[in-house]
Design a protein around this motif. Sequence first.
Motif, PDB file in Angstrom:
ATOM      1  N   TYR A  98      40.848  39.997  43.004  1.00 49.39           N
ATOM      2  CA  TYR A  98      40.196  38.871  43.660  1.00 49.39           C
ATOM      3  C   TYR A  98      38.666  38.920  43.595  1.00 49.39           C
ATOM      4  N   GLN A  99      38.106  40.113  43.820  1.00 48.17           N
ATOM      5  CA  GLN A  99      36.629  40.188  43.829  1.00 48.17           C
ATOM      6  C   GLN A  99      36.052  39.710  42.505  1.00 48.17           C
ATOM      7  N   LYS A 100      36.701  40.140  41.428  1.00 44.55           N
ATOM      8  CA  LYS A 100      36.210  39.766  40.096  1.00 44.55           C
ATOM      9  C   LYS A 100      36.180  38.238  39.949  1.00 44.55           C
ATOM     10  N   THR A 101      37.244  37.596  40.436  1.00 45.09           N
ATOM     11  CA  THR A 101      37.355  36.147  40.286  1.00 45.09           C
ATOM     12  C   THR A 101      36.298  35.422  41.129  1.00 45.09           C
ATOM     13  N   LEU A 102      36.117  35.885  42.368  1.00 39.86           N
ATOM     14  CA  LEU A 102      35.094  35.262  43.214  1.00 39.86           C
ATOM     15  C   LEU A 102      33.700  35.498  42.634  1.00 39.86           C
ATOM     16  N   GLN A 103      33.480  36.724  42.135  1.00 40.51           N
ATOM     17  CA  GLN A 103      32.160  37.023  41.569  1.00 40.51           C
ATOM     18  C   GLN A 103      31.865  36.118  40.384  1.00 40.51           C
ATOM     19  N   LEU A 104      32.885  35.908  39.540  1.00 40.52           N
ATOM     20  CA  LEU A 104      32.681  35.044  38.372  1.00 40.52           C
ATOM     21  C   LEU A 104      32.315  33.619  38.828  1.00 40.52           C
ATOM     22  N   ALA A 130      30.445  33.464  51.502  1.00 40.39           N
ATOM     23  CA  ALA A 130      30.845  34.204  50.288  1.00 40.39           C
ATOM     24  C   ALA A 130      30.931  35.696  50.593  1.00 40.39           C
ATOM     25  N   GLU A 131      29.916  36.183  51.293  1.00 43.37           N
ATOM     26  CA  GLU A 131      29.921  37.614  51.643  1.00 43.37           C
ATOM     27  C   GLU A 131      31.095  37.967  52.539  1.00 43.37           C
ATOM     28  N   LEU A 132      31.357  37.075  53.493  1.00 40.96           N
ATOM     29  CA  LEU A 132      32.467  37.327  54.417  1.00 40.96           C
ATOM     30  C   LEU A 132      33.787  37.402  53.645  1.00 40.96           C
ATOM     31  N   ARG A 133      33.938  36.523  52.674  1.00 43.66           N
ATOM     32  CA  ARG A 133      35.167  36.560  51.863  1.00 43.66           C
ATOM     33  C   ARG A 133      35.217  37.846  51.038  1.00 43.66           C
ATOM     34  N   MET A 134      34.119  38.162  50.362  1.00 42.09           N
ATOM     35  CA  MET A 134      34.080  39.383  49.535  1.00 42.09           C
ATOM     36  C   MET A 134      34.520  40.597  50.357  1.00 42.09           C
TER      37      MET A 134
END
Length: 784
Positions: free
Chosen positions: A419-425, A391-395
């Motif tokens: 994108y970050q917002k969507t992954l964070q959600l 997850a961190e690597l993607r962020m």
Amino acid sequence: MSTPMGFGRMHRKEDARFIRGRGGYVDDVNLPGMLYGAILRSPHAHARIVSIDTSAALAHPKVKAVITGETLAGLNLAWMPTLSADTQAVLATDKVRFQGQEVAFVVAEDRYSARDALELIDVEYDALDAVIDARKSLDPDAPIIRDDHEGRADNKIFDWEAGDKATTDAVFAQAEVTVTQDMLYPRVHPAPLETCGAVADFDKVTGKLTVWCPTQAPHAHRTLYALVAGLPEHKIRVISPDIGGGFGNKVGIYPGYVCAIVGSIVTGKPVKWMEDRSENLMSTSFARDYHMRGEVAATRDGKIQAIRVKVLADHGAFNGTAQPTKFPAGFFHVFTGSYDLRAAHCEVTGVYTNKAPGGVAYACSFRITEAVYLVERMIDVLAMELGADPAELRMKNLLRSEQFPYTSPTGWEYDSGDYQKTLQLAMDMAGYDALRREQAEKRDRGELMGIGIAFFTEAVGAGPRKHMDILGLGMADGAELRVHPTGKAVLRVSCQSQGQGHETTFAQIVASELGISPDDVDVVHGDTDQTPFGLGTYGSRSTPVSGAAAAMVSRKVRERARQVAAAMLEASPEDLEWAVNESGGAWTVAGTGAGKTIQEIALAAHSSLELPEGIEGHLDATCVYNPPNLTYPFGAYICVVDVDPGTGQVKVRRFIAVDDCGVRINPMIVEGQVHGGLADGVGMALMQLMAFDEDGNHLGASFMDYLLPTAMECPSWELGETVTPSPHHPIGAKGVGESATVGSPPAVVNAVLDALRPFGVRHADMPLTPAGVWRAMQGNPIRT
Ligand code: MCN
Ligand code: CUN
């Protein structure tokens, strides 16, 4: 559920007939005097045809005609063009090239006699060696499958590349870390509930041919029939009635359709031909079959710099992939995915094998399925190499919102994203940190739990016509809208729903533009005599293209309504304002209460009201929408699995899917699309496989062997959404019909491999059946 005035949740209008068993499918079409066709298919994957004796079949009292390749050759119809500018045998003349290939067509008085008569046809074959493994297709001693092509010396279809090789190689040469992984996206099949089929009715008196078939692209089919058979296009009517699922399986023209047409011309009677399940699984468009090698270059602290990909694409015996002409590997070169990197390059080689043709089907967005699978697996391989959290690597590597519009290293212009917002959600919904803690505790106890992440970006909504065409037909869609005197409307579109609910969502688009109820808008589609030209429903292009056309044609009508309202109100059109309130849409004179509703305007437009010079009466319009760009939906998926260490059985415990498809017309329908796609993805990741033995015998020609997921394998999906409108789409919508099928397989596979981390397994190919997982746990992840 109440009916909204425009966008919002509402039950599907088409469900009123579906849940009552009143849908009308091709097999429900029964015409007076109708005959029935059946296809004799090849038992061999590769064989020369020595002779065909049809005399016994013709002697059957109920048989009306037996058509062979030779009959068709006399009509110049033995071969037909494919959607990829290759040719495909309608009925084999020289050789058969895959098991299940069409060899002869019997027309009889009833379905059973037609089938019985197939047994009476005597075909002598001279069996040849078959090419089943694509990796052997280019061996110097491989048999040449397409010896019908003059001068052909091998089985190669094309070499294609995208991106910048020199820059990419240079980045790799300097990289601190590189990882390489081979992977296969195996051959799968969309397996729609309704198989393919056709009813053809050629009227000798009028010269008109009517064909009912479940096509996803009725207009493209009609034009191709006209071009291929030399029939006048205005004398061909293609009717695509209710369709029991398409998933890309119903884009192409199949030999059976042509046979039904020839059968009707030959006998002078309507002819029906319907496939059975095995025929559908064996001979119609498959999907994937991509052998891929991915390489990633990165810094030691996890910044991705470049991706390099080599693909061997198995296209089967005829190159029948359905995709825009200039894209032999579809949209695969969007494989840099959602990440910010410097360079990328891919090489794709397409080859013939002795398997059924197809390749672009099953909610693939023209091969973005393969592209997303590749990059999302590679990110996890890199994470394993670096010991980083996936997850961190993607962020760290996701594109940032300020980079949009973003041009990718292979030339795509992503329209919008956050994108970050969507992954964070997705991570918040999953409770990511808690899941990792749970996993650690379980690992200590020897339990296998895995968490898999996939982030995807799609490119959907083909054209524009300048860049995209199918066999020369530019990818733009027409729409026609007519508002009747009483304010009820009819919208005519070229695309055709196979279960996506267009009769509802397209009515909602018109409703929101005109301020009327969706119940007052009828959507007409699937009949070339009743609808304007357009390229059809696939690649999730209906909303991006035809949906945009529906909005634009509504706006034209609204503008016409303004002129009429101005005449009614004796005001200047410029002084009128458009407003929609609870009672509907109206043009009102700015600053006064005076105004006319769209219904009042509709009646006046058909009345004796004197209209200004140049303003036509009635309230209707047409338009052709040529999209300026594709739309780029995206999403973040997280899958949680438990793997039984004793049996290798995978249980998908949770699946969190956050989709961003811009503005949602009908959130309920969008969620339904996502549910379906997630089930597809779980199926592909864990159980679906079109397998062959080394002689080319099909090992998945029934649902006993080709396994589809059921509710038993699916968790209760946990859906979330973010909304980043498309800046160029008139209503800000992006397509969503294939998103979940594209995004979910890598999430499931990443989860299973995450569970297997204690075994040091880096990769195992789909489907991750219990046997496959077990083998991977034993240190042998390769299927034989
Ligand atoms: N929609 C919406 N808001 C959005 C985007 C879409 O309300 N922002 C709605 C649309 O209006 C439409 C549905 O969702 O009713 C799907 O829209 P879209 O993404 O435009 O996709 P298409 O209508 O072009 O459908 C094609 C796509 C493809 S290519 C495959 S394959 C697939 C899929 O749809 N096949 C399906 N979903 C399927 N669903 C069913 N039931 N059956 C199939 O065969
Ligand atoms: Cu690739 S399957 Mo859909 O485009 O019909």
